[in-house]
Enzyme design. Structure first.
Site, PDB file in Angstrom:
ATOM      1  N   TYR A   1      -3.374  -5.713   4.589  1.00 35.07           N
ATOM      2  CA  TYR A   1      -3.687  -5.857   3.091  1.00 35.07           C
ATOM      3  C   TYR A   1      -2.578  -6.192   1.972  1.00 35.07           C
ATOM      4  O   TYR A   1      -2.804  -6.865   1.380  1.00 35.07           O
ATOM      5  CB  TYR A   1      -4.537  -4.250   3.077  1.00 35.07           C
ATOM      6  CG  TYR A   1      -4.923  -4.109   1.384  1.00 35.07           C
ATOM      7  CD1 TYR A   1      -5.590  -4.926   0.794  1.00 35.07           C
ATOM      8  CD2 TYR A   1      -4.603  -2.880   1.095  1.00 35.07           C
ATOM      9  CE1 TYR A   1      -6.026  -4.688  -0.548  1.00 35.07           C
ATOM     10  CE2 TYR A   1      -5.012  -2.435  -0.277  1.00 35.07           C
ATOM     11  CZ  TYR A   1      -5.607  -3.361  -1.303  1.00 35.07           C
ATOM     12  OH  TYR A   1      -5.977  -3.063  -2.329  1.00 35.07           O
TER      13      TYR A   1
ATOM     14  N   ALA B   1       4.826  -3.371   7.926  1.00 36.41           N
ATOM     15  CA  ALA B   1       4.030  -2.969   9.561  1.00 36.41           C
ATOM     16  C   ALA B   1       4.281  -1.530   9.771  1.00 36.41           C
ATOM     17  O   ALA B   1       5.415  -0.882   9.852  1.00 36.41           O
ATOM     18  CB  ALA B   1       4.779  -3.703  10.705  1.00 36.41           C
TER      19      ALA B   1
ATOM     20  N   TYR C   1       1.613  11.173   9.114  1.00 35.06           N
ATOM     21  CA  TYR C   1       1.731   9.740   8.372  1.00 35.06           C
ATOM     22  C   TYR C   1       2.972  10.019   7.239  1.00 35.06           C
ATOM     23  O   TYR C   1       4.001   9.088   7.397  1.00 35.06           O
ATOM     24  CB  TYR C   1       0.415   9.396   7.805  1.00 35.06           C
ATOM     25  CG  TYR C   1       0.790   8.105   7.009  1.00 35.06           C
ATOM     26  CD1 TYR C   1       1.243   6.951   7.362  1.00 35.06           C
ATOM     27  CD2 TYR C   1       0.457   8.321   5.367  1.00 35.06           C
ATOM     28  CE1 TYR C   1       1.239   5.923   6.537  1.00 35.06           C
ATOM     29  CE2 TYR C   1       0.724   7.447   4.651  1.00 35.06           C
ATOM     30  CZ  TYR C   1       1.258   6.009   5.171  1.00 35.06           C
ATOM     31  OH  TYR C   1       1.198   4.908   4.225  1.00 35.06           O
TER      32      TYR C   1
ATOM     33  N   ASN D   1      -1.919   5.023  -4.738  1.00 38.79           N
ATOM     34  CA  ASN D   1      -3.037   4.403  -4.352  1.00 38.79           C
ATOM     35  C   ASN D   1      -3.442   3.088  -4.303  1.00 38.79           C
ATOM     36  O   ASN D   1      -3.785   2.394  -5.451  1.00 38.79           O
ATOM     37  CB  ASN D   1      -4.173   5.109  -4.621  1.00 38.79           C
ATOM     38  CG  ASN D   1      -4.309   6.488  -4.178  1.00 38.79           C
ATOM     39  OD1 ASN D   1      -3.328   7.206  -4.495  1.00 38.79           O
ATOM     40  ND2 ASN D   1      -5.449   7.006  -3.428  1.00 38.79           N
TER      41      ASN D   1
ATOM     42  N   ARG E   1      -5.794  10.504  -8.857  1.00 35.81           N
ATOM     43  CA  ARG E   1      -4.742   9.805  -8.257  1.00 35.81           C
ATOM     44  C   ARG E   1      -4.513   8.727  -9.184  1.00 35.81           C
ATOM     45  O   ARG E   1      -5.228   8.452 -10.265  1.00 35.81           O
ATOM     46  CB  ARG E   1      -5.530   9.137  -6.908  1.00 35.81           C
ATOM     47  CG  ARG E   1      -6.014  10.272  -5.991  1.00 35.81           C
ATOM     48  CD  ARG E   1      -4.791  10.576  -5.070  1.00 35.81           C
ATOM     49  NE  ARG E   1      -5.186  11.698  -4.123  1.00 35.81           N
ATOM     50  CZ  ARG E   1      -5.457  13.019  -4.296  1.00 35.81           C
ATOM     51  NH1 ARG E   1      -5.386  13.653  -5.550  1.00 35.81           N
ATOM     52  NH2 ARG E   1      -5.837  13.804  -3.402  1.00 35.81           N
TER      53      ARG E   1
END
Ligand SMILES: NC(=O)c1ccc[n+]([C@@H]2O[C@H](COP(=O)([O-])OP(=O)(O)OC[C@H]3O[C@@H](n4cnc5c(N)ncnc54)[C@H](O)[C@@H]3O)[C@@H](O)[C@H]2O)c1
Length: 331
Positions: free
Chosen positions: A13, A76, A143, A172, A223
Site C-alpha cells: 500500500y 517490507a 507488531y 494512521n 487518531r
C-alpha cells in the site's frame, strides 16, 4: 546522474504510492517484494524483483543486479497488530530478521542510506499529546515491539557499519492515489476507513465502532490520519536529508490533527452523500484513547509539510474503493 532507489515492500500500500512519487520526481526505482501482501499490478513502469527478505541470497542478488543503488526505502514487513499477538514469531522473524538481512546486503554493497517505515505504535498509549519523538517507548503489541527492535538493530549498524537511517514513525496511513489507480487493497481490511468503505459497498456484513465511551469530546477514539501521498513525499525528503550528510534520526509523520471515529464517519457521509447509521460495539482491547503527532521535527529538519486533510483522504479512498471493489483482482 539519476539516482536509483531500492524499495522493499514497494508492491504494498504505502510502498506503491512512494514508488510513484519517486518516479514522478525523476528517480530510478527497483522494487523488491515477495508479493505475500503486495500486488504486482500496483507497480507500474519499474522493475519488480519477486524475492523474500528472509532469504539473504535473494536480497543480496538484488544489490548485485543493481550495483548503482544510492539508497533504500524499507517498507517490507507484516503490519497487523491483532495477528502479531496471536503469532508473535511470524512478526519477530519477518520484521527483525528481514531487516537484518537487508542491512547485511546493504553493507556488502556499500549502500549507507536507509529510510525505514516505523510506526507510532512504538509509543503505545502516549502520556502526552501531541506526541513528539521524545515520548517514551511503550509498545503494546508484538507488531509495535518488532518495529522498535528493528530501529534498535539499525542503530547498531549505524555504529558498526556506518549505515545512516531515518525511522519514519507514521500515524494512521490512509487515502489513495488521486487517479484511483492504486490504493489500500490489504485483505482482510482491518483499518477503520477501508472497513467502512467495504461495508458501504456491500462487501462486508457488519461494521462496528469500537467503543463510544472514551474520555474524548464525542466518546470515540482519536487518531491522526495522514494521506499516503504525504507519506510518500516525506520518504524522499528523508533520503535527501541522509544524502546531504544528515545524522540518523527518527521523525513522526502525522498531520498534527486528531480526528475522532465519529468525525471520520461524518466526513464519509458528506463525501459519499449516503445516509447511514453505525452500530456501536465494545472497546477493542489495546486501543489507545487518543494519539496525534507533533510533526515539528519533520517540518523543520526535512522541510516537509503534509498537504492533504481528512476530506482528500476520504475522497480518494472512496474513489479507489468504488472503482476497484475487488482491489487489484480486476487488473
Ligand atoms: N498502514 C499503516 O497505517 C502503517 C502505519 C505505520 C507503519 N506502517 C509500516 O509501513 C510499511 C508498509 O505498510 P503497508 O500498510 O503498506 O503494508 P503492506 O502489507 O501493504 O506492504 C508491505 C509489503 O511488504 C511485503 N513484504 C512483507 N514481508 C516481506 C518479505 N519478507 N520480503 C519481501 N517483501 C515482504 C508485502 O508483500 C507487502 O507488499 C510497514 O513496514 C508497516 O509496518 C504502516
Amino acid at each position: 546522474m539519476t539516482k536509483k532507489i531500492l524499495v522493499t515492500g514497494g508492491a504494498g500500500y504505502i510502498g506503491s504510492h512512494t514508488v510513484r512519487e519517486l518516479q514522478r520526481q525523476g528517480y530510478d526505482v527497483v522494487v523488491f517484494d515477495n508479493l505475500v501482501h503486495g500486488h504486482a499490478q500496483a507497480v507500474e513502469n519499474a522493475p519488480l524483483i519477486v524475492g523474500d527478505l528472509l532469504n539473504p541470497e535473494e536480497i543480496g542478488a538484488a544489490f548485485e543486479q543493481h550495483p548503482d543503488i544510492a539508497g533504500v526505502i524499507h517498507f517490507a514487513a507484516y503490519v497487523e497488530v491483532g495477528e502479531s499477538m496471536s503469532d508473535p514469531g511470524k512478526y519477530f522473524r519477518n520484521n527483525i530478521q528481514g531487516s537484518v538481512n537487508l542491512l547485511d546486503a546493504m553493507t556488502a554493497a556499500g549502500v549507507k542510506s536507509l529510510v525505514f517505515s516505523s510506526t507510532c505504535a512504538v509509543y503505545g498509549t502516549p502520556e502526552n499529546v501531541p506526541v513528539t519523538e521524545e515520548e517514551s517507548y511503550k509498545p503494546e503489541s508484538v507488531y509495535g515491539a518488532s518495529k522498535l527492535m528493528a530501529e534498535q538493530v539499525m542503530s547498531w549498524y549505524d555504529k558498526t557499519r556506518g549505515v545512516k537511517f531515518t525511522p519514519l514513525r507514521y500515524f494512521n496511513a490512509s487515502g489513495a492515489s488521486f487517479d484511483a489507480r492504486i490504493g489500500d487493497a490489504y485483505k482482510p481490511a482491518s483499518r477503520l476507513i477501508p472497513r467502512l468503505m467495504e461495508w458501504l459497498l456491500g462487501q462486508r456484513d457488519d461494521f462496528k465502532v469500537f467503543g463510544d465511551d472514551y474520555p474524548t469530546p464525542d466518546g470515540t477514539a482519536i487518531r491522526d490520519y495522514i494521506h499516503v501521498d504525504d507519506l510518500a513525499t516525506a520518504h524522499i525528503a528523508a533520503l535527501n536529508y541522509l544524502w546531504n550528510g544528515g545524522e540518523s534520526m527518527a521523525f513522526n509523520l502525522g498531520t498534527g490533527q486528531g480526528s475522532s471515529v465519529l468525525e471520520i464517519i461524518n466526513m464519509v457521509r458528506e463525501v459519499t452523500g449516503r445516509e447511514f447509521e453505525v452500530e456501536i460495539g465494545p472497546r477493542r482491547p489495546g486501543d489507545a484513547v487518543r494519539i496525534w503527532a507533533d510533526n515539528t521535527r519533520a517540518r523543520q529538519v526535512l522541510g516537509w509539510e503534509p498537504k492533504y486533510g481528512l476530506r482528500e483522504i476520504i475522497e480518494t479512498d472512496w474513489q479507489w474503493h468504488s472503482a476497484h471493489p475487488r482491489g487489484f483482482e480486476d487488473r
